[in-house]
Design a protein around this motif. Structure first.
Motif, PDB file in Angstrom:
ATOM      1  N   LEU A  80       0.832  -1.206   0.000  1.00  0.00           N
ATOM      2  CA  LEU A  80       0.000   0.000   0.000  1.00  0.00           C
ATOM      3  C   LEU A  80       0.868   1.258   0.000  1.00  0.00           C
ATOM      4  O   LEU A  80       1.859   1.344   0.725  1.00  0.00           O
ATOM      5  N   ILE A  81       0.477   2.211  -0.837  1.00  0.00           N
ATOM      6  CA  ILE A  81       1.095   3.540  -0.863  1.00  0.00           C
ATOM      7  C   ILE A  81      -0.038   4.564  -0.817  1.00  0.00           C
ATOM      8  O   ILE A  81      -1.049   4.414  -1.507  1.00  0.00           O
ATOM      9  N   SER A  82       0.126   5.589  -0.009  1.00  0.00           N
ATOM     10  CA  SER A  82      -0.872   6.649   0.059  1.00  0.00           C
ATOM     11  C   SER A  82      -0.422   7.861  -0.753  1.00  0.00           C
ATOM     12  O   SER A  82       0.708   8.318  -0.619  1.00  0.00           O
ATOM     13  N   PHE A  83      -1.330   8.363  -1.606  1.00  0.00           N
ATOM     14  CA  PHE A  83      -1.073   9.646  -2.275  1.00  0.00           C
ATOM     15  C   PHE A  83      -1.497  10.730  -1.288  1.00  0.00           C
ATOM     16  O   PHE A  83      -2.631  11.197  -1.284  1.00  0.00           O
ATOM     17  N   ASP A  84      -0.572  11.127  -0.451  1.00  0.00           N
ATOM     18  CA  ASP A  84      -0.782  12.087   0.637  1.00  0.00           C
ATOM     19  C   ASP A  84      -0.126  11.490   1.875  1.00  0.00           C
ATOM     20  O   ASP A  84      -0.413  10.342   2.227  1.00  0.00           O
ATOM     21  N   ASP A  85       0.692  12.263   2.497  1.00  0.00           N
ATOM     22  CA  ASP A  85       1.338  11.787   3.719  1.00  0.00           C
ATOM     23  C   ASP A  85       0.552  12.271   4.927  1.00  0.00           C
ATOM     24  O   ASP A  85      -0.308  13.145   4.836  1.00  0.00           O
ATOM     25  N   ASN A  86       0.848  11.668   6.064  1.00  0.00           N
ATOM     26  CA  ASN A  86       0.286  12.094   7.336  1.00  0.00           C
ATOM     27  C   ASN A  86       1.282  11.714   8.421  1.00  0.00           C
ATOM     28  O   ASN A  86       1.904  10.644   8.354  1.00  0.00           O
ATOM     29  N   GLU A  87       1.417  12.561   9.410  1.00  0.00           N
ATOM     30  CA  GLU A  87       2.394  12.310  10.477  1.00  0.00           C
ATOM     31  C   GLU A  87       2.174  10.955  11.140  1.00  0.00           C
ATOM     32  O   GLU A  87       3.126  10.266  11.511  1.00  0.00           O
TER      33      GLU A  87
END
Length: 330
Positions: free
Chosen positions: A270-277
Motif C-alpha cells: 500500500l502507498i498513500s497519495f498524501d502523507d500524514n504524520e
C-alpha cells in the motif's frame, strides 16, 4: 446587560469633546492634530471604561481596504487542508492581513453561497481550493474585481494557481511499489469529480496501461461498513496492491485491511497519495507521497499579495514537486 455598542459620540459626550477629537485620538493621530497628551489619555481611558470596540468595516471603508483575505477550503477536516489553512493564516497575519476562513465540505452550492458572503464583507482578495469547476464560478468572480488565487485545485489556464502536477505524480507512484502489482486497487474519496482526484486517476490509469497492470477504481463512501464490504470484494478478486488517493481514504482503507487481518506488505502492498504524520508511527509505517503543503500555502500568500499590487499581469501556474517517503508498506 449592555444595550448597545459604545460609539465615538458616546465617548465624546462623556468627557465634553468633539467626536472628531475622539476619532483622531483613537486612530493614533492625536499628536498630528495637536491634541494634548492629557486629553489623549482621558479619551483612551474613557474608551476602555466604556468597552469601546472600533467598527472594523467603517474603518476599512475610510481606508479603502479591509486588510482581509477570504480563504475558501474544500474540507478542513482533511489534514492536508488543515495544514494549508494554518500556513496561509499565519503567513497572512505576518504580513498584516486577517483571514476569513470558510469550509465548503466539497458542497458546490454551499461554496457559491459562501463565496458571495465573503464578497459582501469587502475582502481584499481570495484564496480558494474549489469544489466547482471554473465555469460555474465565473459568474461569481465577475461580480468583483478582487484578485483570486487558486491553491491545490486549479481554476483555469489564465488564473493564478499554486499546487502540484497530480497526474504526473500519480504516474510516478506506480513505479514505487517494490513488486509490480498484478491487480492494483485505486481508492478515491466520495468527491472524486474534483480536478485533483480526476488527474490522479488519469495518471494511475496511464501508468498501469504502460506496465500492463490490472486496475480497479473504487469510490469509497463515508460509512466504514460499506467500505469494508468493498475492500473485501477486491481482496477476494485478487487485489495485491492498494493506492488510496488521499490520506483520509488511506486511513479508511487501513482500517478495513486490519479488520480482515491482512498483513502489509506481506499480503498486500500500500502507498498513500498524501502523507500524514501518523503514518510514521504505524506498524508497518506507511509509505506515502508527501505534498509540499506548507510551500503551497506560502506561495499562495505571496501570489495574492503580489496580485493586490498588480492586478493586470496574466495569471501564472506554479507546480511544485512532491517527495516520496518510503517506509516499508510498499
Amino acid at each position: 446587560m449592555k444595550e448597545k455598542r459604545t460609539s465615538l459620540e458616546d465617548i465624546a459626550k462623556s468627557i465634553g469633546v468633539s467626536k472628531a477629537t475622539v476619532s483622531f485620538v483613537l486612530n493614533d493621530k492625536g499628536d498630528e492634530f495637536n491634541i494634548s497628551k492629557e486629553k489623549q489619555r482621558l479619551i483612551k481611558e474613557k474608551a476602555k471604561e466604556l468597552l469601546y470596540v472600533p467598527n472594523f468595516f467603517a474603518k476599512s471603508l475610510r481606508q479603502g481596504s479591509t486588510k482581509t483575505i477570504g480563504l475558501v477550503l474544500a474540507d478542513i477536516s482533511n489534514p492536508f487542508y488543515a495544514e494549508l489553512c494554518k500556513t496561509i493564516q499565519e503567513k497572512l497575519y505576518e504580513r498584516g492581513y486577517n483571514t476569513f476562513i470558510v469550509n465548503t465540505n466539497d458542497d458546490k452550492e454551499l461554496e457559491k453561497t459562501l463565496m458571495r458572503e465573503l464578497l459582501q464583507r469587502s475582502i481584499d482578495g481570495m484564496i480558494i481550493s474549489p469544489a466547482n469547476v471554473i465555469e460555474d464560478l465565473i459568474p461569481i468572480l465577475h461580480e468583483t474585481h478582487i484578485p483570486v488565487v487558486f491553491a491545490d485545485r486549479p481554476g483555469d489556464d489564465h488564473a493564478d494557481f499554486v499546487g502540484v502536477d497530480n497526474e504526473k505524480e500519480a504516474k510516478k507512484l506506480i513505479g514505487s511499489f517494490t513488486k509490480k502489482p498484478k491487480k492494483l486497487v485505486v481508492l478515491t474519496p466520495y468527491a472524486e469529480a474534483v480536478d485533483t482526484i480526476t488527474k490522479r486517476i488519469e495518471g494511475t490509469k496511464a501508468a498501469c496501461a504502460v506496465e500492463n497492470i490490472s486496475i480497479s477504481i473504487v469510490n469509497l463512501p463515508e460509512d466504514q461498513e460499506t467500505i469494508d464490504r468493498l475492500i473485501k470484494k477486491e481482496l477476494d478478486e485478487g487485489a495485491d496492491s492498494f493506492l488510496p488517493l488521499n490520506n483520509k481514504v488511506a486511513f479508511k482503507t487501513l482500517s478495513s485491511l486490519k479488520k480482515f487481518k491482512i498483513n502489509i506488505p506481506k499480503d498486500v502492498r500500500l502507498i498513500s497519495f498524501d502523507d500524514n504524520e501518523a503514518f510514521s508511527y504505524m506498524e508497518p509505517a506507511i509509505s506515502a507521497l508527501r505534498q509540499p503543503v506548507q510551500h503551497i500555502g506560502i506561495e499562495s500568500v505571496e501570489r495574492i499579495l503580489d496580485r493586490l499590487k498588480e492586478k493586470k499581469v496574466p495569471g501564472k501556474h506554479l507546480l511544485l514537486s512532491c517527495e516520496f517517503i518510503e517506509r516499508g508498506s510498499n
